[in-house]
Scaffold this motif. Structure first.
Motif, PDB file in Angstrom:
ATOM      1  N   LYS A   1       0.755  -1.126  -0.108  1.00 25.75           N
ATOM      2  CA  LYS A   1       0.018   0.008   0.189  1.00 25.75           C
ATOM      3  C   LYS A   1       1.080   1.070   0.080  1.00 25.75           C
ATOM      4  CE  LYS A   1      -3.792   2.035   2.299  1.00 25.75           C
ATOM      5  NZ  LYS A   1      -4.931   1.953   2.881  1.00 25.75           N
ATOM      6  N   PRO A   2       0.578   2.322  -0.737  1.00 29.78           N
ATOM      7  CA  PRO A   2       1.359   3.523  -0.967  1.00 29.78           C
ATOM      8  C   PRO A   2       1.294   4.313   0.388  1.00 29.78           C
ATOM      9  CG  PRO A   2      -0.659   3.799  -2.458  1.00 29.78           C
ATOM     10  CD  PRO A   2      -0.603   2.254  -1.654  1.00 29.78           C
ATOM     11  N   ILE A   3       2.469   4.844   0.709  1.00 27.32           N
ATOM     12  CA  ILE A   3       2.445   5.949   1.627  1.00 27.32           C
ATOM     13  C   ILE A   3       1.712   7.310   1.259  1.00 27.32           C
ATOM     14  CG2 ILE A   3       4.061   7.168   3.254  1.00 27.32           C
ATOM     15  CD1 ILE A   3       5.932   4.948   3.170  1.00 27.32           C
ATOM     16  N   HIS A   4       0.864   7.768   1.977  1.00 25.50           N
ATOM     17  CA  HIS A   4       0.197   8.832   1.564  1.00 25.50           C
ATOM     18  C   HIS A   4       0.948  10.137   2.267  1.00 25.50           C
ATOM     19  CE1 HIS A   4      -3.349   7.014  -0.142  1.00 25.50           C
ATOM     20  NE2 HIS A   4      -3.406   6.287   0.917  1.00 25.50           N
ATOM     21  N   THR A   5       0.719  11.109   1.356  1.00 23.35           N
ATOM     22  CA  THR A   5       1.227  12.498   1.706  1.00 23.35           C
ATOM     23  C   THR A   5       0.649  13.022   3.209  1.00 23.35           C
ATOM     24  OG1 THR A   5       1.467  12.711  -0.631  1.00 23.35           O
ATOM     25  CG2 THR A   5       1.557  14.753   0.526  1.00 23.35           C
ATOM     26  N   TYR A   6       1.465  13.718   3.785  1.00 27.07           N
ATOM     27  CA  TYR A   6       1.037  14.551   4.810  1.00 27.07           C
ATOM     28  C   TYR A   6       0.571  15.916   4.279  1.00 27.07           C
ATOM     29  CZ  TYR A   6       1.678  16.999   9.546  1.00 27.07           C
ATOM     30  OH  TYR A   6       1.300  17.645  10.561  1.00 27.07           O
ATOM     31  N   TRP A   7      -0.630  16.063   4.438  1.00 26.39           N
ATOM     32  CA  TRP A   7      -1.386  17.389   3.769  1.00 26.39           C
ATOM     33  C   TRP A   7      -1.321  18.627   4.746  1.00 26.39           C
ATOM     34  CZ3 TRP A   7      -1.998  16.642  -1.268  1.00 26.39           C
ATOM     35  CH2 TRP A   7      -2.068  15.469  -1.784  1.00 26.39           C
ATOM     36  N   VAL A   8      -0.806  19.534   4.505  1.00 24.23           N
ATOM     37  CA  VAL A   8      -0.965  20.849   5.366  1.00 24.23           C
ATOM     38  C   VAL A   8      -1.875  21.580   4.444  1.00 24.23           C
ATOM     39  CG1 VAL A   8       1.302  20.204   6.373  1.00 24.23           C
ATOM     40  CG2 VAL A   8       1.193  21.830   4.342  1.00 24.23           C
ATOM     41  N   ASP A   9      -2.290  22.770   5.371  1.00 23.85           N
ATOM     42  CA  ASP A   9      -3.173  23.812   4.966  1.00 23.85           C
ATOM     43  C   ASP A   9      -2.412  25.216   4.504  1.00 23.85           C
ATOM     44  OD1 ASP A   9      -2.976  25.169   7.136  1.00 23.85           O
ATOM     45  OD2 ASP A   9      -4.920  24.756   8.018  1.00 23.85           O
ATOM     46  N   GLN A  10      -2.996  26.196   3.968  1.00 22.16           N
ATOM     47  CA  GLN A  10      -2.231  27.295   3.735  1.00 22.16           C
ATOM     48  C   GLN A  10      -1.461  28.075   4.905  1.00 22.16           C
ATOM     49  OE1 GLN A  10      -2.197  28.775   0.526  1.00 22.16           O
ATOM     50  NE2 GLN A  10      -3.358  27.142  -0.278  1.00 22.16           N
TER      51      GLN A  10
END
Length: 71
Positions: free
Chosen positions: A2-11
């Motif tokens: 399973k791919p490792i997902h990105t750590y998403w950040v806001d503006q």
């Protein structure tokens, strides 16, 4: 695997924590990874170098338009 997902950040640099937003972002990421992998394999099997395929993908990414920027 399973791919490792990105750590998403806001503006503001804070982690995105909304469950629904994270679900959509992860689904989009999974779809994009699969499309890129398929296109990469097609190109390489048709004789394009892996480096050439990566350059093509990078050029496409660089052409993406920010929907929040007017101009």
């Amino acid at each position: 695997m399973k791919p490792i997902h990105t750590y998403w950040v806001d503006q503001e640099g804070s982690p995105v924590s909304c469950v629904e937003k994270l679900r959509v972002l992860r689904e989009n990421e999974d779809e994009i990874r699969q499309v890129l992998q398929d296109a990469f394999e097609d190109g390489v099997l048709m004789g394009v170098t892996p480096e050439g395929m990566r350059r093509s993908f990078e050029a496409m990414l660089n052409d993406l338009k920010d929907p929040t920027h007017k101009g």
